[in-house]
Scaffold this motif. Sequence first.
Motif, PDB file in Angstrom:
ATOM      1  N   ALA A 114      -6.624  14.021  -8.087  1.00 43.43           N
ATOM      2  CA  ALA A 114      -5.638  13.241  -7.436  1.00 43.43           C
ATOM      3  C   ALA A 114      -4.522  14.754  -7.124  1.00 43.43           C
ATOM      4  O   ALA A 114      -4.461  15.295  -5.932  1.00 43.43           O
ATOM      5  CB  ALA A 114      -4.682  12.185  -7.914  1.00 43.43           C
ATOM      6  N   LYS A 146       1.802   1.253  -2.998  1.00 37.98           N
ATOM      7  CA  LYS A 146       1.193   1.535  -4.583  1.00 37.98           C
ATOM      8  C   LYS A 146       0.741   3.666  -3.893  1.00 37.98           C
ATOM      9  O   LYS A 146       1.051   4.108  -4.867  1.00 37.98           O
ATOM     10  CB  LYS A 146       0.263   1.624  -3.771  1.00 37.98           C
ATOM     11  N   GLU A 147       0.850   3.989  -2.607  1.00 39.59           N
ATOM     12  CA  GLU A 147       0.713   5.698  -2.537  1.00 39.59           C
ATOM     13  C   GLU A 147       2.062   6.536  -3.356  1.00 39.59           C
ATOM     14  O   GLU A 147       1.493   7.735  -3.321  1.00 39.59           O
ATOM     15  CB  GLU A 147       0.381   5.964  -0.894  1.00 39.59           C
ATOM     16  N   ASP A 162       0.493  -1.047  -0.038  1.00 37.14           N
ATOM     17  CA  ASP A 162       0.053   0.378  -0.135  1.00 37.14           C
ATOM     18  C   ASP A 162       0.961   1.411   0.002  1.00 37.14           C
ATOM     19  O   ASP A 162       0.519   1.986  -0.799  1.00 37.14           O
ATOM     20  CB  ASP A 162      -1.264   0.258   1.398  1.00 37.14           C
ATOM     21  N   ASP A 183      -9.384  11.211 -13.719  1.00 31.46           N
ATOM     22  CA  ASP A 183      -8.799  11.056 -12.383  1.00 31.46           C
ATOM     23  C   ASP A 183      -7.671  11.618 -12.009  1.00 31.46           C
ATOM     24  O   ASP A 183      -7.278  12.247 -10.768  1.00 31.46           O
ATOM     25  CB  ASP A 183      -8.496   9.762 -12.336  1.00 31.46           C
ATOM     26  N   THR A 200      -2.296   1.734 -14.757  1.00 27.97           N
ATOM     27  CA  THR A 200      -3.070   0.580 -12.849  1.00 27.97           C
ATOM     28  C   THR A 200      -3.396   1.226 -11.755  1.00 27.97           C
ATOM     29  O   THR A 200      -3.979   1.510 -11.303  1.00 27.97           O
ATOM     30  CB  THR A 200      -1.744   0.054 -12.264  1.00 27.97           C
ATOM     31  N   HIS A 201      -3.167   2.760 -11.824  1.00 27.87           N
ATOM     32  CA  HIS A 201      -3.516   3.598 -10.679  1.00 27.87           C
ATOM     33  C   HIS A 201      -4.241   4.533 -11.156  1.00 27.87           C
ATOM     34  O   HIS A 201      -5.264   5.243 -10.344  1.00 27.87           O
ATOM     35  CB  HIS A 201      -2.197   4.396 -10.567  1.00 27.87           C
ATOM     36  N   TYR A 202      -4.914   5.127 -12.338  1.00 29.93           N
ATOM     37  CA  TYR A 202      -5.566   6.135 -12.680  1.00 29.93           C
ATOM     38  C   TYR A 202      -6.464   6.013 -13.897  1.00 29.93           C
ATOM     39  O   TYR A 202      -5.645   5.105 -15.226  1.00 29.93           O
ATOM     40  CB  TYR A 202      -4.885   7.937 -12.815  1.00 29.93           C
ATOM     41  N   ARG A 251       3.479   5.076  -5.789  1.00 26.82           N
ATOM     42  CA  ARG A 251       3.837   5.523  -7.056  1.00 26.82           C
ATOM     43  C   ARG A 251       2.640   6.501  -7.261  1.00 26.82           C
ATOM     44  O   ARG A 251       3.214   7.137  -8.933  1.00 26.82           O
ATOM     45  CB  ARG A 251       2.921   3.837  -7.360  1.00 26.82           C
ATOM     46  N   ARG A 252       1.277   6.551  -6.972  1.00 23.50           N
ATOM     47  CA  ARG A 252       0.972   7.667  -7.159  1.00 23.50           C
ATOM     48  C   ARG A 252       0.758   8.829  -6.839  1.00 23.50           C
ATOM     49  O   ARG A 252       0.297   9.850  -8.300  1.00 23.50           O
ATOM     50  CB  ARG A 252      -0.519   7.439  -6.191  1.00 23.50           C
ATOM     51  N   SER A 255       1.579   1.460 -15.753  1.00 19.78           N
ATOM     52  CA  SER A 255       1.499   1.753 -14.537  1.00 19.78           C
ATOM     53  C   SER A 255       0.353   3.614 -14.018  1.00 19.78           C
ATOM     54  O   SER A 255      -0.294   3.379 -13.174  1.00 19.78           O
ATOM     55  CB  SER A 255       3.218   2.345 -14.149  1.00 19.78           C
TER      56      SER A 255
END
Length: 199
Positions: free
Chosen positions: A75, A23-24, A20, A71, A64-66, A26-27, A61
């Motif tokens: 963010a 992931k954050e 997690d 979106d 995968t996140h957006y 990377r976002r 990638s």
Amino acid sequence: MSARRAAVLFTGGVVPRLTDARKELRRAQIADAAVRCFSRNGLERTSIAEITAESGLSAGSIYTHYRNKADLVRAATRVVLARHAEVLGEYAAADTPPDPDELLARLVAAIDPVAARVGVQTWGEATTDPAIREVVADMTERMRAMLHDCVTAWLVKVGHHEPAGAREHAAPIAHRVLSLYLAELLHTALRSTTEETVS
């Protein structure tokens, strides 16, 4: 052999998952890259390919996140809002919260020209894109609510108002502070764009 297939064979059939926290991270990396691209090229002219190149990640990638550009804008506004929430929360919790003039001065001093340009572009997009309009309306309302809390705290702790009366009295003051802040944001965006053109 694909990288994914090799990973499956190497790990015995289990592809390692991002934690997690990663992931954050990377976002955030993608959102920051998008903000830089939006600032340089504008929301409309920025492609996912440019954001991909700026972030140093693959297009897969990114998706995968957006899901899409809206979106990503959402963010980016969340990141800005989180920064404001942290600062305004500290002001409201202080023993002596800043008065409205000082509050505005501090907010204006903290304006980032890159974020200001993206913010103004986002407002423009909001006039024709319902998804972006929803993001802008939500962010503006949240910012107003945070300012309302901060002004209320100042009225209670410094002005010695009763809490209920303070909240009512704080509403128009917070509205004025927000309006002046947004005007300064626009001014910063226009000034920074002009300065870049001249230099």
